[in-house]
Design a protein around this motif. Structure first.
Motif, PDB file in Angstrom:
ATOM      1  N   UNK A 133      59.115  44.688  57.283  1.00  0.00           N
ATOM      2  CA  UNK A 133      58.157  45.170  56.281  1.00  0.00           C
ATOM      3  C   UNK A 133      57.244  44.057  55.786  1.00  0.00           C
ATOM      4  N   UNK A 134      57.798  42.878  55.579  1.00  0.00           N
ATOM      5  CA  UNK A 134      56.959  41.756  55.161  1.00  0.00           C
ATOM      6  C   UNK A 134      55.869  41.498  56.207  1.00  0.00           C
ATOM      7  N   UNK A 135      56.270  41.504  57.475  1.00  0.00           N
ATOM      8  CA  UNK A 135      55.309  41.287  58.550  1.00  0.00           C
ATOM      9  C   UNK A 135      54.214  42.333  58.557  1.00  0.00           C
ATOM     10  N   UNK A 136      54.611  43.595  58.439  1.00  0.00           N
ATOM     11  CA  UNK A 136      53.628  44.675  58.442  1.00  0.00           C
ATOM     12  C   UNK A 136      52.725  44.640  57.217  1.00  0.00           C
ATOM     13  N   UNK A 137      53.265  44.132  56.112  1.00  0.00           N
ATOM     14  CA  UNK A 137      52.538  44.234  54.844  1.00  0.00           C
ATOM     15  C   UNK A 137      51.220  43.484  54.869  1.00  0.00           C
TER      16      UNK A 137
ATOM     17  N   UNK B 252      53.300  45.706  46.731  1.00  0.00           N
ATOM     18  CA  UNK B 252      54.685  45.405  46.349  1.00  0.00           C
ATOM     19  C   UNK B 252      55.018  43.941  46.646  1.00  0.00           C
ATOM     20  N   UNK B 253      54.711  43.499  47.872  1.00  0.00           N
ATOM     21  CA  UNK B 253      55.065  42.129  48.251  1.00  0.00           C
ATOM     22  C   UNK B 253      54.227  41.103  47.485  1.00  0.00           C
TER      23      UNK B 253
ATOM     24  N   UNK C 136      58.664  56.880  49.791  1.00  0.00           N
ATOM     25  CA  UNK C 136      59.981  56.531  50.335  1.00  0.00           C
ATOM     26  C   UNK C 136      60.065  55.017  50.567  1.00  0.00           C
ATOM     27  N   UNK C 137      58.988  54.446  51.080  1.00  0.00           N
ATOM     28  CA  UNK C 137      58.967  53.005  51.344  1.00  0.00           C
ATOM     29  C   UNK C 137      59.153  52.207  50.057  1.00  0.00           C
ATOM     30  N   UNK C 138      58.429  52.576  49.016  1.00  0.00           N
ATOM     31  CA  UNK C 138      58.542  51.858  47.748  1.00  0.00           C
ATOM     32  C   UNK C 138      59.974  51.965  47.213  1.00  0.00           C
ATOM     33  N   UNK C 139      60.585  53.123  47.362  1.00  0.00           N
ATOM     34  CA  UNK C 139      61.972  53.285  46.906  1.00  0.00           C
ATOM     35  C   UNK C 139      62.915  52.391  47.698  1.00  0.00           C
ATOM     36  N   UNK C 140      62.660  52.271  48.995  1.00  0.00           N
ATOM     37  CA  UNK C 140      63.480  51.392  49.840  1.00  0.00           C
ATOM     38  C   UNK C 140      63.363  49.944  49.362  1.00  0.00           C
TER      39      UNK C 140
ATOM     40  N   UNK D   1      52.819  33.939  55.220  1.00  0.00           N
ATOM     41  CA  UNK D   1      52.934  35.262  54.575  1.00  0.00           C
ATOM     42  C   UNK D   1      52.464  35.214  53.131  1.00  0.00           C
ATOM     43  N   UNK D   2      52.936  34.224  52.379  1.00  0.00           N
ATOM     44  CA  UNK D   2      52.531  34.150  50.968  1.00  0.00           C
ATOM     45  C   UNK D   2      51.030  33.955  50.836  1.00  0.00           C
ATOM     46  N   UNK D   3      50.461  33.157  51.741  1.00  0.00           N
ATOM     47  CA  UNK D   3      49.033  32.892  51.696  1.00  0.00           C
ATOM     48  C   UNK D   3      48.223  34.136  52.068  1.00  0.00           C
TER      49      UNK D   3
END
Lengths: 194, 194
Positions: free
Chosen positions: A106-110, A120-121, A57-61, B166-168
């Motif tokens: 999501x970026x933060x959690x990734x 993904x990121x 579900x996350x990847x689809x989002x 983040x990118x790093x």
């Protein structure tokens, strides 16, 4: 005759919308499939019919989010970055804090260990940096007016977009994300109309 | 005679170290007091003796992080920003991915609803922007060599620091955070040695 949109696609879109909202509120780790199902008006079993697990579900989002930004360029989520549209994208984002909140959370959690959005990121940023460098080179050659090469400007552009979003989400009265981003384009020497 | 460090302060420092690690791995929402206690070699009851709840532990972690960055300037976490040290701070951060990961995960989570770190980050960024603008004005007056006023440069500086992290974190081989930040200081016209 208007084409009939399959019921399943509608249901899928409803689930993605619900997932977007729940992730914006709680983050991915804090989001439960039960909460998403309830928001979408489904049983959890009904949701699992469309997405086998939370990571799917996350990847689809995330793919859906990229699709929006590129004007429906398809399932690959491949962005057609256009320099003149970057500032417009920031204006647009400033009108949809919910989407920016989902993405930023999501970026933060990734970056935490074993997060399902990490790949993904990582792939997304590599692609975005390469695309941006290509667009900048096509327009300005080997050096931008501000002095940087396209390859050195690309990670800065990406970082500025992300970093401004956090400050703006935390304090929208204090930070004018769109004006700040235009200031940065001015430093690079790539602002529109110059 | 060397002063005896109170046992309680040592214990507290151990708990903060453990909390740092667990948050880096799982985020705040994914971290449990039980996991932090186990990492610190304490019972959960023992941990609660030092920090009454998870939010109190989080705030202590954030204050501790700010204290490190400012060379132990005290419990207020008030940063003594020095322009010539900013690039050095990025070099330093590049040697401690765990700390950067904890901070970046918390910043990301802080934009979700009702997060206990949200107030901390909102106040922190307002203060950092104001401090940076003050430092830039003291050194360059009303306009930096790159053309921006101190107030317009400050949110960009902050955003660049966060965005590059983040990118790093996602792809340390692909992104040279310290070199990229120096490129940005060059655009502002505030790099060292010029």
């Amino acid at each position: 005759m208007t084409p009939v949109r399959p019921r399943s696609a509608e249901r899928r879109a409803e689930i993605l919308r619900a997932a977007f909202e729940v992730i914006a509120e709680r983050g991915y780790r804090g989001a439960s499939l039960a909460a998403v199902a309830e928001r979408a008006g489904l049983t959890q079993q009904g949701l699992l019919h469309h997405f086998p697990n939370k990571a799917a579900l996350l990847v689809a989002v995330l793919e859906e989010r990229d699709r929006w930004d590129t004007g429906g360029s398809g399932a690959t989520g491949r962005a057609a970055w256009r320099l003149d549209l970057l500032a417009t994208l920031v204006d647009y984002n400033a009108m949809r804090p919910g989407v920016v909140q989902t993405f930023s959370a999501l970026l933060g959690e990734s970056v935490t260990d074993d997060h399902p959005a990490r790949d993904f990121f990582t792939r997304r940023y590599a692609r975005v940096r390469a695309d941006m460098a290509g667009v900048l080179r096509a327009e300005f050659g080997e050096r931008l007016p501000g002095g940087l090469t396209p390859e050195r400007a690309a990670p800065l552009l990406t970082a500025m977009l992300d970093g401004l979003q956090y400050q703006w989400l935390l304090d929208p009265e204090a930070v004018d994300m769109a004006a700040a981003f235009r200031d940065f384009l001015g430093l690079l020497g790539v602002e529109e109309g110059k």
